[in-house]
Design a protein around this motif. Structure first.
Motif, PDB file in Angstrom:
ATOM      1  N   LEU A   7      38.496  17.927 134.773  1.00  0.00           N
ATOM      2  CA  LEU A   7      39.732  17.587 134.072  1.00  0.00           C
ATOM      3  C   LEU A   7      40.040  18.638 133.016  1.00  0.00           C
ATOM      4  O   LEU A   7      41.171  19.054 132.838  1.00  0.00           O
ATOM      5  CB  LEU A   7      39.588  16.215 133.402  1.00  0.00           C
ATOM      6  CG  LEU A   7      40.789  15.687 132.631  1.00  0.00           C
ATOM      7  CD1 LEU A   7      41.897  15.278 133.568  1.00  0.00           C
ATOM      8  CD2 LEU A   7      40.398  14.503 131.760  1.00  0.00           C
ATOM      9  N   THR A   8      39.029  19.042 132.302  1.00  0.00           N
ATOM     10  CA  THR A   8      39.245  20.021 131.230  1.00  0.00           C
ATOM     11  C   THR A   8      37.947  20.739 130.882  1.00  0.00           C
ATOM     12  O   THR A   8      36.848  20.212 131.118  1.00  0.00           O
ATOM     13  CB  THR A   8      39.813  19.339 129.966  1.00  0.00           C
ATOM     14  OG1 THR A   8      39.994  20.331 128.948  1.00  0.00           O
ATOM     15  CG2 THR A   8      38.903  18.253 129.440  1.00  0.00           C
ATOM     16  N   ASP A   9      38.118  21.909 130.310  1.00  0.00           N
ATOM     17  CA  ASP A   9      36.983  22.661 129.760  1.00  0.00           C
ATOM     18  C   ASP A   9      36.924  22.440 128.251  1.00  0.00           C
ATOM     19  O   ASP A   9      36.249  23.173 127.548  1.00  0.00           O
ATOM     20  CB  ASP A   9      37.165  24.153 130.049  1.00  0.00           C
ATOM     21  CG  ASP A   9      38.412  24.706 129.355  1.00  0.00           C
ATOM     22  OD1 ASP A   9      39.450  24.019 129.340  1.00  0.00           O
ATOM     23  OD2 ASP A   9      38.344  25.825 128.815  1.00  0.00           O
ATOM     24  N   SER A  10      37.662  21.443 127.767  1.00  0.00           N
ATOM     25  CA  SER A  10      37.829  21.271 126.325  1.00  0.00           C
ATOM     26  C   SER A  10      36.904  20.190 125.779  1.00  0.00           C
ATOM     27  O   SER A  10      37.063  19.010 126.103  1.00  0.00           O
ATOM     28  CB  SER A  10      39.276  20.885 126.039  1.00  0.00           C
ATOM     29  OG  SER A  10      39.466  20.679 124.661  1.00  0.00           O
ATOM     30  N   GLY A  11      35.948  20.599 124.986  1.00  0.00           N
ATOM     31  CA  GLY A  11      35.029  19.637 124.379  1.00  0.00           C
ATOM     32  C   GLY A  11      33.975  19.131 125.344  1.00  0.00           C
ATOM     33  O   GLY A  11      33.179  18.261 125.004  1.00  0.00           O
ATOM     34  N   ALA A  34      45.601  21.907 114.012  1.00  0.00           N
ATOM     35  CA  ALA A  34      45.959  23.209 113.429  1.00  0.00           C
ATOM     36  C   ALA A  34      47.419  23.533 113.744  1.00  0.00           C
ATOM     37  O   ALA A  34      48.170  24.008 112.887  1.00  0.00           O
ATOM     38  CB  ALA A  34      45.028  24.295 113.978  1.00  0.00           C
ATOM     39  N   GLU A  35      47.830  23.238 114.990  1.00  0.00           N
ATOM     40  CA  GLU A  35      49.227  23.495 115.389  1.00  0.00           C
ATOM     41  C   GLU A  35      50.187  22.647 114.553  1.00  0.00           C
ATOM     42  O   GLU A  35      51.199  23.135 114.051  1.00  0.00           O
ATOM     43  CB  GLU A  35      49.429  23.131 116.865  1.00  0.00           C
ATOM     44  CG  GLU A  35      48.669  24.024 117.825  1.00  0.00           C
ATOM     45  CD  GLU A  35      48.482  23.380 119.199  1.00  0.00           C
ATOM     46  OE1 GLU A  35      49.093  22.329 119.483  1.00  0.00           O
ATOM     47  OE2 GLU A  35      47.699  23.931 119.990  1.00  0.00           O
ATOM     48  N   ARG A  36      49.863  21.369 114.442  1.00  0.00           N
ATOM     49  CA  ARG A  36      50.764  20.475 113.736  1.00  0.00           C
ATOM     50  C   ARG A  36      50.916  20.899 112.274  1.00  0.00           C
ATOM     51  O   ARG A  36      52.013  20.924 111.723  1.00  0.00           O
ATOM     52  CB  ARG A  36      50.266  19.024 113.787  1.00  0.00           C
ATOM     53  CG  ARG A  36      51.343  18.006 113.434  1.00  0.00           C
ATOM     54  CD  ARG A  36      50.757  16.635 113.200  1.00  0.00           C
ATOM     55  NE  ARG A  36      50.015  16.577 111.956  1.00  0.00           N
ATOM     56  CZ  ARG A  36      50.565  16.320 110.771  1.00  0.00           C
ATOM     57  NH1 ARG A  36      51.847  16.085 110.676  1.00  0.00           N
ATOM     58  NH2 ARG A  36      49.816  16.299 109.690  1.00  0.00           N
ATOM     59  N   ALA A  47      38.067  24.777 118.757  1.00  0.00           N
ATOM     60  CA  ALA A  47      36.657  25.148 118.938  1.00  0.00           C
ATOM     61  C   ALA A  47      36.023  24.390 120.103  1.00  0.00           C
ATOM     62  O   ALA A  47      34.869  24.613 120.446  1.00  0.00           O
ATOM     63  CB  ALA A  47      35.887  24.891 117.650  1.00  0.00           C
ATOM     64  N   LYS A  48      36.811  23.488 120.741  1.00  0.00           N
ATOM     65  CA  LYS A  48      36.336  22.754 121.907  1.00  0.00           C
ATOM     66  C   LYS A  48      36.301  23.642 123.146  1.00  0.00           C
ATOM     67  O   LYS A  48      35.778  23.243 124.178  1.00  0.00           O
ATOM     68  CB  LYS A  48      37.250  21.551 122.157  1.00  0.00           C
ATOM     69  CG  LYS A  48      37.301  20.596 120.964  1.00  0.00           C
ATOM     70  CD  LYS A  48      38.362  19.523 121.134  1.00  0.00           C
ATOM     71  CE  LYS A  48      37.924  18.490 122.166  1.00  0.00           C
ATOM     72  NZ  LYS A  48      38.859  17.324 122.177  1.00  0.00           N
ATOM     73  N   LYS A  49      36.909  24.827 123.047  1.00  0.00           N
ATOM     74  CA  LYS A  49      36.848  25.780 124.159  1.00  0.00           C
ATOM     75  C   LYS A  49      35.834  26.864 123.785  1.00  0.00           C
ATOM     76  O   LYS A  49      34.641  26.650 123.893  1.00  0.00           O
ATOM     77  CB  LYS A  49      38.240  26.372 124.435  1.00  0.00           C
ATOM     78  CG  LYS A  49      39.207  25.411 125.128  1.00  0.00           C
ATOM     79  CD  LYS A  49      39.900  24.529 124.155  1.00  0.00           C
ATOM     80  CE  LYS A  49      41.035  23.749 124.755  1.00  0.00           C
ATOM     81  NZ  LYS A  49      41.564  22.749 123.813  1.00  0.00           N
ATOM     82  N   ASP A  50      36.336  28.012 123.321  1.00  0.00           N
ATOM     83  CA  ASP A  50      35.411  29.104 123.043  1.00  0.00           C
ATOM     84  C   ASP A  50      34.660  28.960 121.714  1.00  0.00           C
ATOM     85  O   ASP A  50      33.997  29.908 121.287  1.00  0.00           O
ATOM     86  CB  ASP A  50      36.137  30.455 123.143  1.00  0.00           C
ATOM     87  CG  ASP A  50      36.204  30.945 124.596  1.00  0.00           C
ATOM     88  OD1 ASP A  50      35.547  30.339 125.461  1.00  0.00           O
ATOM     89  OD2 ASP A  50      36.910  31.937 124.861  1.00  0.00           O
ATOM     90  N   VAL A  82      47.469  22.440 140.251  1.00  0.00           N
ATOM     91  CA  VAL A  82      46.362  21.546 139.910  1.00  0.00           C
ATOM     92  C   VAL A  82      45.255  22.430 139.358  1.00  0.00           C
ATOM     93  O   VAL A  82      44.785  23.342 140.041  1.00  0.00           O
ATOM     94  CB  VAL A  82      45.870  20.753 141.129  1.00  0.00           C
ATOM     95  CG1 VAL A  82      44.507  20.138 140.857  1.00  0.00           C
ATOM     96  CG2 VAL A  82      46.875  19.669 141.475  1.00  0.00           C
ATOM     97  N   ARG A  83      44.892  22.173 138.136  1.00  0.00           N
ATOM     98  CA  ARG A  83      43.871  22.985 137.488  1.00  0.00           C
ATOM     99  C   ARG A  83      42.506  22.352 137.635  1.00  0.00           C
ATOM    100  O   ARG A  83      42.338  21.166 137.337  1.00  0.00           O
ATOM    101  CB  ARG A  83      44.202  23.129 136.000  1.00  0.00           C
ATOM    102  CG  ARG A  83      43.257  24.071 135.271  1.00  0.00           C
ATOM    103  CD  ARG A  83      43.498  24.048 133.781  1.00  0.00           C
ATOM    104  NE  ARG A  83      43.022  22.804 133.181  1.00  0.00           N
ATOM    105  CZ  ARG A  83      43.018  22.552 131.878  1.00  0.00           C
ATOM    106  NH1 ARG A  83      43.486  23.457 131.035  1.00  0.00           N
ATOM    107  NH2 ARG A  83      42.565  21.406 131.406  1.00  0.00           N
ATOM    108  N   LEU A  84      41.570  23.139 138.107  1.00  0.00           N
ATOM    109  CA  LEU A  84      40.169  22.717 138.139  1.00  0.00           C
ATOM    110  C   LEU A  84      39.474  23.507 137.032  1.00  0.00           C
ATOM    111  O   LEU A  84      39.147  24.683 137.204  1.00  0.00           O
ATOM    112  CB  LEU A  84      39.547  23.010 139.506  1.00  0.00           C
ATOM    113  CG  LEU A  84      40.261  22.365 140.703  1.00  0.00           C
ATOM    114  CD1 LEU A  84      39.600  22.802 142.014  1.00  0.00           C
ATOM    115  CD2 LEU A  84      40.256  20.834 140.597  1.00  0.00           C
TER     116      LEU A  84
END
Ligand code: F0G
Length: 458
Positions: free
Chosen positions: A51-55, A105-107, A257-260, A404-406
């Motif tokens: 689903l994601t590489d995030s966290g 951070a964006e918000r 920081a949940k990615k790199d 579709v992202r894997l």
């Protein structure tokens, strides 16, 4: 160097987490109960979760060890100073503001600097970035190069921003542009990198028009590795050195920081402008926390500080980028259409090309995604018309691409997991004629992909 070609995982495994196997019938029932939206599945019902590489990455033993060093003082914690110096060493920015993740951070940045009617250019805004720009009644404008919009076209830096288009925007509507952003790597455009030459071009334009330049730096290390591999004259440099140059061209960044960061939670906002930083810190205190923790525990700050050091290690990045490419090579060899070349963190299947009998407004990405889950227990994410097709005025139109992202979590799955995923993708591609579209039965007006309910057609 030794004479062997196999790029092995540059770690060994100290702790494991069991996977739960389910049957195809169970998955059909589970998906129906989740309104045919894989975001609503319990993760326990998923076998290989892309689903994601995030966290979702695995922390190292050094990071787990660092957790015990966490200083949980409310103000001025030792862990903050360690975090701050790790981020400053890497980025060179003056103000380092921790946040609980990237979108915070964006918000904080956008709420501080945007006014209604402003325009924020970017190569391609990620969904939360776009939503946070639009929440300020401003416009998120995507200016990625033409090659970056065509899944099958090979180009070494498909994430590059179109410098001529950026210049035209700054020339004609520059008074409405408070800052320029570039996302490295370009997640919504296939995880494609941006070259140093392109970043230098953005810097020059920002200097000419007096605009601050911010990186959305979530995958800065993967981007640095691509620069080393693909950009003339960069092969001999360390990824860290390249990353430093990338940051030195910008005036600030937002970061998840949940990615790199190789952490399970966290992020930061960093910048050189004193006045913006002061206003951002004030808003931070209101919504995230005191400026020396920003919504994070002291131990999170420790994990990020250590993660930022590990993520630029050559052996890690060589393995990371190759393992993604390995999956891409396998499915492409079987004739499955994908965004080429492979992204850094993910392989993007081209659902629109694979399923030409399903029109964009019947969501080919959802059809492919759901088939991957039913057939193999593999979960990905749609990056297409569901994610980007609903506009702020309530109208709906096809997104530029239906993908579709894997996404591959960092240091989590081994080569046999990836071999299995390739087998599932190829199996589903073989039954493409049987796949049908979907309609949305209910959805919120923003970020609808997370919670929409679907119903299969026909
Ligand atoms: N920018 C980019 C390019 C991203 O990919 C993400 C998150 C964010 C900002 C926001 O960061 O999640 O920490 O708030 N991307 C995740 C993904 C969710 O699956 O691609 P966040």
């Amino acid at each position: 160097m030794h004479p062997f070609h196999t790029i092995i995982e540059p770690f060994r495994i100290k702790s494991v987490e069991a996977l739960r196997f389910t049957t195809r019938d169970e998955r059909i029932a589970t998906l129906a109960r989740a309104d045919h939206n894989v975001f609503k599945l319990a993760a326990d019902a998923v076998l290989v979760d892309l689903l994601t590489d995030s966290g979702t990455g695995a922390m190292s033993s050094a990071q787990w060890g660092a957790l015990m060093q966490g200083d949980e003082s409310y103000a001025g914690s030792r862990s903050f100073f360690r975090f701050e110096s790790a981020v400053r060493d890497l980025t060179g920015f003056r103000h380092i503001i921790p946040t609980h993740q990237g979108r915070a951070a964006e918000r904080i940045l956008f709420h501080t600097v945007l006014h209604p009617g402003d325009i924020v250019p970017n190569n391609t805004h990620f969904d939360t970035t776009r939503a946070n720009v639009e929440a300020e009644q401003a416009e998120a404008r995507d200016l990625v190069i033409e090659e970056g919009r065509q899944p099958g076209v090979i180009h070494p830096f498909k994430g590059n921003i179109d410098l001529a288009a950026l210049e035209a925007l700054l020339e004609t509507e520059g008074d409405r542009v408070p800052l320029v952003m570039v996302t490295v790597t370009n997640n919504s455009g296939g995880g494609q990198p941006v070259s140093l030459a392109n970043l230098r071009g953005v810097r020059a334009l920002c200097d000419r028009y007096g605009k601050p330049f911010f990186l959305d730096a979530c995958r800065f290390a993967e981007n640095a590795w691509f620069i080393r591999q693909r950009e003339a004259g960069q092969a001999g440099r360390s990824p860290r050195d390249i990353a430093r140059e990338m940051f030195s061209l910008a005036d600030g960044c937002t970061m998840s920081a949940k990615k790199d960061g190789l952490a399970n939670i966290g992020g930061f906002l960093a910048m050189n402008r004193d006045a913006w930083a002061e206003a951002c810190r004030t808003l931070l205190i209101l919504t995230e926390g005191f400026p020396t923790y920003g919504g994070l525990a002291g131990y999170d700050l420790e994990a990020i500080a250590r993660g930022l050091e590990e993520v630029v290690e050559e052996s890690y990045l060589r393995y990371r980028i190759r393992s993604t490419e390995y999956l891409a090579d396998k499915v492409r060899a079987a004739g499955v259409p994908i965004v080429q070349p492979a992204g850094g963190h993910a392989v993007y299947l081209d659902a629109r090309a694979l399923l030409p009998h399903i029109p964009p407004l019947e969501y080919p990405g959802i059809a492919l995604l759901n088939a991957l889950y039913v057939e193999g227990g593999v979960r990905g994410v749609e990056i297409g018309t569901v994610m980007f097709g609903l506009h702020p005025d309530g109208s709906e139109a096809a997104a530029p691409l239906d993908l579709v992202r894997l996404a591959i979590p960092r240091r989590v799955y081994t080569q046999s997991h990836i071999d299995y995923v390739a087998e599932v993708v190829i199996h589903v591609a073989g039954m493409r004629g049987q796949l049908r579209g979907y309609r949305i039965t209910s959805a919120p007006r923003v970020l609808r992909h997370f919670t929409a309910s679907f119903e299969p057609l026909g």
